[in-house]
Enzyme design. Structure first.
Site, mmCIF file in Angstrom:
data_model
loop_
_atom_site.group_PDB
_atom_site.id
_atom_site.type_symbol
_atom_site.label_atom_id
_atom_site.label_comp_id
_atom_site.label_asym_id
_atom_site.label_seq_id
_atom_site.Cartn_x
_atom_site.Cartn_y
_atom_site.Cartn_z
ATOM 1 N N ARG A 75 0.967 -1.294 -0.015
ATOM 2 C CA ARG A 75 0.078 0.163 0.034
ATOM 3 C C ARG A 75 1.148 1.163 0.008
ATOM 4 O O ARG A 75 0.718 2.315 -0.699
ATOM 5 C CB ARG A 75 -0.866 0.012 1.215
ATOM 6 C CG ARG A 75 -1.954 1.221 1.355
ATOM 7 C CD ARG A 75 -2.584 1.019 2.683
ATOM 8 N NE ARG A 75 -3.700 2.250 2.553
ATOM 9 C CZ ARG A 75 -4.105 2.760 3.618
ATOM 10 N NH1 ARG A 75 -3.426 2.737 4.616
ATOM 11 N NH2 ARG A 75 -4.848 3.811 3.786
ATOM 12 N N HIS A 104 0.740 4.159 -2.916
ATOM 13 C CA HIS A 104 0.615 5.398 -2.601
ATOM 14 C C HIS A 104 1.576 6.516 -3.056
ATOM 15 O O HIS A 104 1.336 7.417 -3.090
ATOM 16 C CB HIS A 104 -0.010 5.628 -0.946
ATOM 17 C CG HIS A 104 -1.351 5.226 -0.870
ATOM 18 N ND1 HIS A 104 -2.063 5.559 0.281
ATOM 19 C CD2 HIS A 104 -2.259 4.429 -1.311
ATOM 20 C CE1 HIS A 104 -3.318 5.240 0.300
ATOM 21 N NE2 HIS A 104 -3.291 4.328 -0.527
ATOM 22 N N ASN A 160 -3.139 8.869 3.737
ATOM 23 C CA ASN A 160 -2.064 8.248 4.171
ATOM 24 C C ASN A 160 -1.848 8.183 5.618
ATOM 25 O O ASN A 160 -0.840 7.610 6.189
ATOM 26 C CB ASN A 160 -0.791 8.917 3.530
ATOM 27 C CG ASN A 160 -0.674 8.865 2.195
ATOM 28 O OD1 ASN A 160 -0.965 7.765 1.652
ATOM 29 N ND2 ASN A 160 -0.193 9.934 1.564
ATOM 30 N N HIS A 177 -5.807 -6.426 -2.414
ATOM 31 C CA HIS A 177 -6.595 -6.366 -1.091
ATOM 32 C C HIS A 177 -7.144 -7.843 -0.763
ATOM 33 O O HIS A 177 -7.739 -7.940 0.252
ATOM 34 C CB HIS A 177 -8.034 -5.669 -1.731
ATOM 35 C CG HIS A 177 -7.953 -4.338 -1.904
ATOM 36 N ND1 HIS A 177 -9.074 -3.431 -2.287
ATOM 37 C CD2 HIS A 177 -7.194 -3.362 -1.560
ATOM 38 C CE1 HIS A 177 -8.675 -2.143 -2.274
ATOM 39 N NE2 HIS A 177 -7.366 -2.215 -1.829
ATOM 40 N N ASP A 193 -4.085 -14.622 -2.592
ATOM 41 C CA ASP A 193 -4.743 -15.531 -3.592
ATOM 42 C C ASP A 193 -6.007 -14.895 -4.241
ATOM 43 O O ASP A 193 -5.951 -13.705 -4.361
ATOM 44 C CB ASP A 193 -5.125 -16.742 -2.535
ATOM 45 C CG ASP A 193 -6.310 -16.329 -1.482
ATOM 46 O OD1 ASP A 193 -6.900 -15.254 -1.673
ATOM 47 O OD2 ASP A 193 -6.140 -17.150 -0.169
#
Length: 323
Positions: free
Chosen positions: A58, A62, A92, A190, A250
């Site tokens: 992440r 970002h 953030n 995600h 996965d």
């Protein structure tokens, strides 16, 4: 799925700059142990803190979406100038992993002072951490230099938000030279990590401002979230992005999205376009190895956004402050 993916790619104009000056094994002569130092540290610590893998990818995402992959996200605000940096911008404020990158930087500075950039450390650590979770390996050409400018307002304007619809997401990604395939594939990250109720509580309690629930969210899942996790609209509880599988990279995230159980509006948005829906279905019905290859391709592409090389930027001594 590989050939079909190519057919589905939209011919978006590449607006963000990519730079051929990045190269594999850039530090082979200047700091030959650099990449091994990173991977060894990641392999030692990520198994004990698996959610940090999601935090690092992440952070990489970002960072790259604002001024390119230049570690501008890592810079602290400066009280002397009053400059508010990307780090304190709303998108953030829940980014984690800064201490992890700082520790890696210290190890690399001890080995090769002033050689390895913070931008490359973030790029390498994100890749190596995903591999630890069972995810794909991708090429990380190096040679990025660190930016010297960081503005909170730019982060707020440019980082895709969890409430974005498909047209906004498409525009945000196109602005960085990424297409709809990249959007769907990179959203697959995600599958690991956690979110906070504050990022999606409006879907549960006040979707249109009249105390209603988002109809695009599975009602049974929404009821479960309200009963066990986000017990009020102001809850700050952490929630698994991919329940039951949030430590493993996965395909289950996509299966949840098709069941209308993605936490964010931006997850649900992926099913509102015939093109992105088709890509998701191909992923779910295909071989995970093909998805891993597509994810690797998109990550390498993202890692080249707006990079600074040559004499641009600098090699920071400390990732949180400019030299």
């Amino acid at each position: 799925m590989g050939k079909n993916f190519v057919c589905l790619v939209i011919g978006l104009v590449v607006i963000a700059s990519t730079n051929a000056d990045l190269e594999m094994n850039y530090y082979a002569k200047s700091c030959p142990k650099a990449e091994k130092i990173v991977v060894d540290y990641v392999n030692k610590h990520i198994p004990n803190a698996p959610t940090l893998a999601a935090a690092l990818i992440r952070m990489h995402f970002h960072d790259c979406f604002v001024r390119g992959c230049d570690a501008s996200l890592l810079l602290n605000s400066t009280s002397s100038t009053g400059n508010r940096t990307e780090k304190v911008s709303p998108p953030n404020r829940t980014v984690r992993g800064f201490d992890f990158i700082d520790r890696l930087k210290s190890l690399l500075e001890a080995e090769c002072p002033g050689v390895v950039s913070c931008a490359d450390i973030v790029s390498l650590a994100a890749r190596d951490a995903i591999v630890v979770t069972g995810g794909p390996f991708w090429r990380v050409p190096t040679g990025r230099r660190d930016g010297v400018i960081s503005n909170a307002s730019e982060a707020l304007a440019q980082i895709p938000a969890p409430f974005n619809n498909i047209s906004t997401l498409q525009t945000n990604f196109a602005n960085k030279g990424l297409n709809l395939t990249d959007l769907v594939v990179l959203s697959g990250a995600h599958t690991i990590g956690i979110s906070h109720c504050s990022s999606f509580a409006n879907r549960l309690y006040n979707f249109t401002g009249v105390g209603d629930q988002d109809p695009s969210l599975d009602s049974e899942y929404a009821t479960n979230l309200k009963a066990n996790k986000c017990k009020s609209i102001n809850s700050t509880t952490k929630v698994e992005m991919d329940p039951g599988s949030f430590r493993t990279f996965d395909l289950s995230y996509y299966k949840l999205v098709l069941k209308r159980r993605g936490l964010f509006e931006s997850d649900a948005a992926l099913t509102t376009s015939s093109i992105t829906s088709s890509i998701i279905n191909q992923i779910v019905n295909g071989d995970s190895k093909i998805f891993f290859k597509e994810f690797a391709n998109s990550m390498e592409k993202m890692g080249r956004i707006g990079v600074k090389t040559g004499s641009s930027g600098e090699i920071r001594k400390h990732c949180a402050i400019v030299n």
